[in-house]
Design a protein around this motif. Structure first.
Motif, short mmCIF file in Angstrom:
data_model
loop_
_atom_site.label_atom_id
_atom_site.label_comp_id
_atom_site.label_asym_id
_atom_site.label_seq_id
_atom_site.Cartn_x
_atom_site.Cartn_y
_atom_site.Cartn_z
N ARG A 1 19.64 72.26 29.32
CA ARG A 1 19.28 73.68 29.36
C ARG A 1 19.63 74.38 28.04
NH1 ARG A 1 21.30 77.92 33.93
NH2 ARG A 1 19.78 79.52 33.49
N VAL A 2 20.80 74.09 27.51
CA VAL A 2 21.22 74.69 26.24
C VAL A 2 20.35 74.15 25.10
CG1 VAL A 2 23.12 74.83 24.57
CG2 VAL A 2 23.57 75.17 27.01
N GLN A 3 20.07 72.85 25.12
CA GLN A 3 19.21 72.26 24.10
C GLN A 3 17.85 72.95 24.08
OE1 GLN A 3 18.87 67.95 24.32
NE2 GLN A 3 21.04 67.74 24.81
N GLU A 4 17.27 73.13 25.26
CA GLU A 4 15.95 73.78 25.35
C GLU A 4 16.01 75.22 24.85
OE1 GLU A 4 14.99 73.21 29.47
OE2 GLU A 4 14.37 71.11 29.14
N SER A 5 17.09 75.92 25.14
CA SER A 5 17.24 77.30 24.67
C SER A 5 17.31 77.37 23.15
CB SER A 5 18.49 77.94 25.27
OG SER A 5 18.36 78.10 26.65
N ILE A 6 18.07 76.45 22.57
CA ILE A 6 18.19 76.43 21.11
C ILE A 6 16.84 76.12 20.48
CG2 ILE A 6 19.21 75.19 19.15
CD1 ILE A 6 21.77 74.88 20.87
N LEU A 7 16.17 75.10 20.99
CA LEU A 7 14.87 74.73 20.44
C LEU A 7 13.86 75.87 20.58
CD1 LEU A 7 14.64 71.02 21.67
CD2 LEU A 7 15.05 71.83 19.33
N GLU A 8 13.88 76.53 21.72
CA GLU A 8 12.95 77.65 21.92
C GLU A 8 13.24 78.79 20.95
OE1 GLU A 8 11.85 80.80 25.41
OE2 GLU A 8 12.20 78.71 26.00
N ALA A 9 14.53 79.06 20.70
CA ALA A 9 14.90 80.13 19.77
C ALA A 9 14.43 79.83 18.35
CB ALA A 9 16.42 80.33 19.80
N ASP B 1 11.57 78.06 17.63
CA ASP B 1 10.15 77.65 17.72
C ASP B 1 9.97 76.15 17.83
OD1 ASP B 1 9.23 80.33 17.59
OD2 ASP B 1 9.47 80.31 15.42
N GLY B 2 10.80 75.50 18.62
CA GLY B 2 10.63 74.08 18.91
C GLY B 2 11.28 73.12 17.94
N ARG B 3 11.90 73.62 16.91
CA ARG B 3 12.54 72.71 15.96
C ARG B 3 14.06 72.81 16.07
NH1 ARG B 3 14.78 75.14 11.65
NH2 ARG B 3 14.24 77.30 11.29
N CYS B 4 14.72 71.74 15.69
CA CYS B 4 16.19 71.73 15.70
C CYS B 4 16.68 72.49 14.47
CB CYS B 4 16.70 70.29 15.69
SG CYS B 4 18.50 70.21 15.80
N PRO B 5 17.51 73.50 14.65
CA PRO B 5 17.99 74.27 13.50
C PRO B 5 19.09 73.53 12.74
CG PRO B 5 19.04 75.06 15.48
CD PRO B 5 18.05 74.00 15.91
N SER B 6 19.32 73.99 11.54
CA SER B 6 20.46 73.47 10.79
C SER B 6 21.72 74.13 11.36
CB SER B 6 20.33 73.81 9.31
OG SER B 6 20.47 75.20 9.10
N THR B 7 22.85 73.56 11.05
CA THR B 7 24.12 74.11 11.52
C THR B 7 24.30 75.52 10.99
OG1 THR B 7 25.07 71.91 11.64
CG2 THR B 7 26.62 73.73 11.56
#
Length: 125
Positions: free
Chosen positions: A15-23, A25-31
């Protein structure tokens, strides 16, 4: 910073992974990108609570210094104090939630007991 610079979302629930990716636009952000998001915003995302936020802040704080950090070394004690205060605030929230749960449970038990004995109380009066 982590090897590839991306935030290690695999350490979190789906759930947290999906929220981060959605925030993002579907990509994994940098730290560093994730570190720049305000706590208030993160806490509005599905799956985020004080514990998740603390874990994210701990991971984003582990990053290696960026070029601008050379000038901000004097702020390290303040950053340490901020981190300590955030942990303390999170602990207080956890304690409050636990106490609130316990009090509600006790109120429910008493209410249930009173409802079951309602007619008996009325006859005594």
């Amino acid at each position: 910073m982590h090897e590839n610079g991306f935030f290690p979302i695999k350490h979190f629930s789906r759930r947290v992974q999906e929220s981060i990716l959605e925030a993002f636009d579907g990509r994994c952000p940098s730290t560093s990108e994730l570190a720049q998001l305000p706590d208030v915003f993160l806490l509005t995302l599905p799956g985020f609570g004080p514990k998740t936020l603390r874990k994210i802040r701990a991971l984003t704080a582990e990053g290696s210094p960026s070029p601008g950090h050379a000038r901000t070394g004097a702020f390290r004690p303040l950053r340490t104090e901020i981190d300590r205060l955030r942990r303390e605030l999170g602990d207080l929230r956890d304690e409050f939630e636990h106490r609130q749960y316990d009090l509600r449970r006790r109120l429910d038990l008493i209410s249930t007991e009173m409802a079951g004995q309602g007619p008996a109380f009325e006859r005594k009066a």
